[in-house]
Design an enzyme around this catalytic site. Structure first.
Site, PDB file in Angstrom:
ATOM      1  N   CYS A 141     -29.538  23.199 -66.084  1.00 14.89           N
ATOM      2  CA  CYS A 141     -29.525  23.834 -67.413  1.00 14.89           C
ATOM      3  C   CYS A 141     -28.256  23.428 -68.168  1.00 14.89           C
ATOM      4  O   CYS A 141     -27.158  23.439 -67.608  1.00 14.89           O
ATOM      5  CB  CYS A 141     -29.611  25.358 -67.289  1.00 14.89           C
ATOM      6  SG  CYS A 141     -31.093  25.873 -66.394  1.00 14.89           S
ATOM      7  N   CYS A 155     -24.848  25.622 -68.345  1.00 11.86           N
ATOM      8  CA  CYS A 155     -24.474  26.346 -67.127  1.00 11.86           C
ATOM      9  C   CYS A 155     -23.473  25.566 -66.277  1.00 11.86           C
ATOM     10  O   CYS A 155     -23.673  24.384 -65.992  1.00 11.86           O
ATOM     11  CB  CYS A 155     -25.739  26.633 -66.323  1.00 11.86           C
ATOM     12  SG  CYS A 155     -25.393  27.399 -64.740  1.00 11.86           S
ATOM     13  N   CYS A 193     -21.490  31.925 -65.849  1.00  8.96           N
ATOM     14  CA  CYS A 193     -22.083  31.661 -64.542  1.00  8.96           C
ATOM     15  C   CYS A 193     -21.478  30.422 -63.872  1.00  8.96           C
ATOM     16  O   CYS A 193     -21.515  29.325 -64.416  1.00  8.96           O
ATOM     17  CB  CYS A 193     -23.587  31.472 -64.788  1.00  8.96           C
ATOM     18  SG  CYS A 193     -24.512  30.911 -63.401  1.00  8.96           S
TER      19      CYS A 193
END
Ligand code: SF4
Length: 344
Positions: free
Chosen positions: A117, A120, A334
């Site tokens: 992604c 991320c 994250c």
């Protein structure tokens, strides 16, 4: 030589088989299980087990699937981020978040991630390996021990795609639910996926009424393909069908995660498009303010834009909330803390 066994990798059934093999009565399994979930690491402290059995257990098993390597607490005290060192030297990260409704841990399911992604930090160096259920459980037990508070909620939303590590993720949630263990209700567990459609159908049939959170992040396939490589395989339409099946089988509403990226997916027309996609579904949209990730081209949407987007969904009758920012001073995005550590 026999491989050492991680006690935290064992279900009650596994433990029953082990104690039988070691020539002990079945109730010993419950005793060991209770000690492990009370956070007792030293087998010698399992005082209701006979001394010679403790000795044999120590020869065959170990209790530490990971240990705390580093912790970072946010200034406002609302979040603590942890780096854990695994037995093989790999590092993973987890976050404790303190909410009014309880204490929630965001758990990693893989070392890194292969989903790619675009926003991320967890995926930048790819995946190293899947975590075992015991390594997932131990993130929670270590945090409980560290802060002296009971963990009531668990989200599989840290590094990794839990449905890409399907068997261990399912076994992990079953372990959390064990009455003799942490006894966490399925309703207090959330699994987040970037949309592995066949696995959503599998999950729906597991008989576990957990919350399914799907990282949608876009109102159409064109935008989604820029953000999530997996969307080249599964379209938004495929995901919506799978989610409707999940809702039908479990009776739970689905959460759609939507990270707010300036000028990418946060425009007024995107909000209307999203409302159309989700019309009539039993769902909830969670708008997530983006935390900057080093080396990542995206910018966060302004608070005003987020609120405007929220207002449109609300007006269109889509249940929506804006995620509270927790601990932005502690590398909150994250995988960010782990990435910094690995880079160094
Ligand atoms: S957002 Fe989740 S699925 Fe996507 S790369 Fe990051 S950890 Fe993997």
């Amino acid at each position: 030589m026999e491989q050492p066994i991680a006690l935290k990798d064992m279900s009650m059934d596994d433990m029953s088989k082990l104690v039988q093999q070691l020539g002990q009565p079945a109730y010993r399994a419950q005793q060991i299980f209770s000690w492990v979930y009370k956070g007792v690491d030293d087998i010698d402290e399992m005082s209701d087990l006979p001394a010679d059995f403790r000795k044999r257990l120590k020869e065959r098993c170990y209790t530490d699937s990971c240990r705390i390597y580093k912790r970072q607490q946010s200034e406002d005290g609302s979040a603590i981020k942890y780096l854990f060192l695994l037995k093989d030297g790999n590092i993973i990260e987890s976050v404790l978040m303190l909410y009014e409704y309880g204490n929630s841990v965001c758990v990693s399911s893989q070392v890194g991630c292969r989903m790619g992604c675009a926003f991320c930090a967890s995926t930048i160096k790819g995946i190293k390996r899947n975590l075992t259920k015991g390594e997932m459980v131990d993130q929670i037990l270590r945090i409980q021990q560290d802060v002296g508070r009971k963990i009531s909620h668990v989200v599989l939303m840290g590094s990794g795609e839990p449905l890409d590590n399907y068997e261990q993720s399912i076994a992990f949630m079953r372990l959390l639910h064990e009455p003799k263990g942490l006894n966490i209700s399925y309703r207090n567990m959330t699994l987040s996926t970037c949309g592995l459609v066949p696995r959503i159908y599998d999950l729906a049939k597991e008989g576990m009424p957990i919350t399914l959170a799907v990282s949608l992040h876009a109102p159409n396939d064109d935008i989604r393909r820029q953000l999530i490589p997996m969307s080249k395989v599964y379209s938004i339409d495929d995901i919506i069908k799978a989610c409707n099946y999940y809702i039908e089988k479990t009776g739970r509403r689905v959460t759609f995660e939507y990270i707010m990226l300036k000028d990418i997916n946060d425009r007024v027309e995107h909000a209307y498009m999203l409302a159309d996609v989700l019309k009539g579904m039993i769902c909830h949209v969670n708008l997530i303010p983006f935390n900057n990730v080093e080396g990542c081209e995206f910018q966060p949407s302004s608070q005003k834009q987020i609120e405007h987007f929220y207002g449109i969904l609300n007006k269109k009758g889509i249940p929506v909330s804006i995620r509270r920012r927790l601990g932005t001073d502690i590398d909150a995005a994250c995988g960010q803390l782990r990435r910094r550590f690995v880079d160094e």
